[in-house]
Scaffold this motif. Sequence first.
Motif, PDB file in Angstrom:
ATOM      1  N   LEU A 227       0.834  -1.161   0.133  1.00 33.54           N
ATOM      2  CA  LEU A 227       0.065  -0.006  -0.133  1.00 33.54           C
ATOM      3  C   LEU A 227       0.868   1.269   0.029  1.00 33.54           C
ATOM      4  O   LEU A 227       0.561   2.208  -0.720  1.00 33.54           O
ATOM      5  N   GLN A 228       1.980   1.127   0.654  1.00 31.27           N
ATOM      6  CA  GLN A 228       2.908   2.352   0.640  1.00 31.27           C
ATOM      7  C   GLN A 228       3.351   2.732  -0.399  1.00 31.27           C
ATOM      8  O   GLN A 228       3.616   3.766  -1.116  1.00 31.27           O
ATOM      9  N   SER A 229       3.770   1.660  -1.150  1.00 32.22           N
ATOM     10  CA  SER A 229       4.213   1.749  -2.619  1.00 32.22           C
ATOM     11  C   SER A 229       3.665   2.270  -3.527  1.00 32.22           C
ATOM     12  O   SER A 229       4.049   2.782  -4.595  1.00 32.22           O
ATOM     13  N   LEU A 230       2.203   2.408  -3.475  1.00 33.30           N
ATOM     14  CA  LEU A 230       1.354   2.707  -4.416  1.00 33.30           C
ATOM     15  C   LEU A 230       1.253   4.556  -4.326  1.00 33.30           C
ATOM     16  O   LEU A 230       0.901   4.848  -5.568  1.00 33.30           O
ATOM     17  N   ALA A 231       1.592   5.001  -3.271  1.00 33.64           N
ATOM     18  CA  ALA A 231       1.562   6.347  -3.266  1.00 33.64           C
ATOM     19  C   ALA A 231       0.359   7.145  -3.829  1.00 33.64           C
ATOM     20  O   ALA A 231       0.417   7.967  -4.720  1.00 33.64           O
TER      21      ALA A 231
END
Length: 523
Positions: free
Chosen positions: A390-394
């Motif tokens: 989820l964090q990587s989706l930004a």
Amino acid sequence: MRSAQVASATPSASGQSGALNRFLNIIEKAGNKLPDPAIMFLYATLIVWVASFLLSGISFDLVNPRTGEAVVVNNLLTGAAMADFLSGMVTTFTGFAPLGLVLVAILGVGLADEAGYVNTGLKKLLNVTPRRFLTPMLIFVAIFSHVAADAGYVLVIPIGAMMFKAAGRHPLAGIAASFAGVSGGFAASVVPSGTDPLLQGFTQSAAQLLDPAYLVNPLCNIFFTAASSIMVILVGWFVTDKIVEPRLANVKVDSDEEESDLNRQPTALENKAFLKATLGMLAVIALFVVWAFPESSTLRSASGELTAYSAPLMKSIVPLIFLIFITPGLIYGYAVGKFQNAGDVVKGLSKTMQTMGGFMVMAFFCAQFLKAFGDSNLGTLLALSGAEFLQSLALPGQFTIIFMILLTATVNLLIGSASAKWALLGPIMVPMLMAVGISPELTQAAFRVGDSVSNIITPLMVFFPLIVVYTQRYVKNAGIGSLSSMMMPYTIALFIAWTIFLLGYWALGLPLGLQAPYTYPAM
């Protein structure tokens, strides 16, 4: 155990779309092909053992936010691990949290039911409750039960089934509606509960990783959760009456001699006995109110609170249920002649326990699985992997909140404890969302929504086996698939409606709770 399809009315009979009906039937058929829940938990334990062996030597480059150490999967097939598992098997079972809660509470409720007090009370309640408002009233009571910890699972849900049956409606619809309110609507609450300070502690600690001076009010979500209660009632009402109950129209209820006279009105003797028994119940409640009222009461926590998790009152909820129900059960039973002596009372208690045999078997294997799953660290690995993705989706703020809800709902299928999930996800998600301008209070609200909506479809939720037992009381061939397919419409509807509700609530700028901004830094 053979599990028949129990909720497959035709689309025309149910009044719902053929596509939705087929989807739910597929879920039901697939779920009912699973083995008995006890055997399923046994197989799941074996799978965890094998997975822990295969993954134990792999580096995942993840750090546990609670410990600051790298996440590793523990091999449970070593000699030491197996010896520890075997030596703790008995205490794992006896220490299984729902076991004692359910058995103690069901003794009191069961005796009141066996005596006839619950039966008479339901008849009286139905006489003053319009049939069309039975569903929302039941869901409201289920939501209100959140103040009493897990009381709703052992009290509201079985009584919900009896109420629907007494009203001439399908008892499984009563189970579904009350289960949706108790568990699917867990984040909805009209009054503060112990969950508020519990989550606040984790949220504040996580926020202080980025801003050491940041403080979170324990009631930072109280206005949102109170408003959510109305939404959950309306959604649950619609799903129960328009989707779930029509699908149950062709499902035959197995006979239950205990409820064969539900349509008979109480006699003069029963009315008099009910009044005496109710006065006895109110006397017990009044006694505890008087005991708890003084600021120096021993039922309060060290800080003087009644609703804190550390308060003896909160720790005594189940014994209170036992006393509150066994008192009118005894008075009513003796008054109507159901009980002639102490031996009759013991027989009534024994009869209640006989109905819990299946649950105790499931509880044994469920407890062993949860112990193995926790010891393996697989749950932590899956939760943190999802958070990292989820964090990587930004994503933008609104989309981030949506995916936050989805992530939590997904992790909830594997880790049932709200505190365990938030202890893992909070230190990652709270600072991450603070960095993009989203407040910890809003992040916590999104977590609470996701933590609720998928409770009712996962067999790994510790009370799920108990709900299966409730359904089998009325439809003996009901299985995991029957319950999951019955509850799936609630999960879908609550996920969509609650997500939109939170985004709309945010867009309107309505207060989440006390001292609860939407943005960071607060504007």
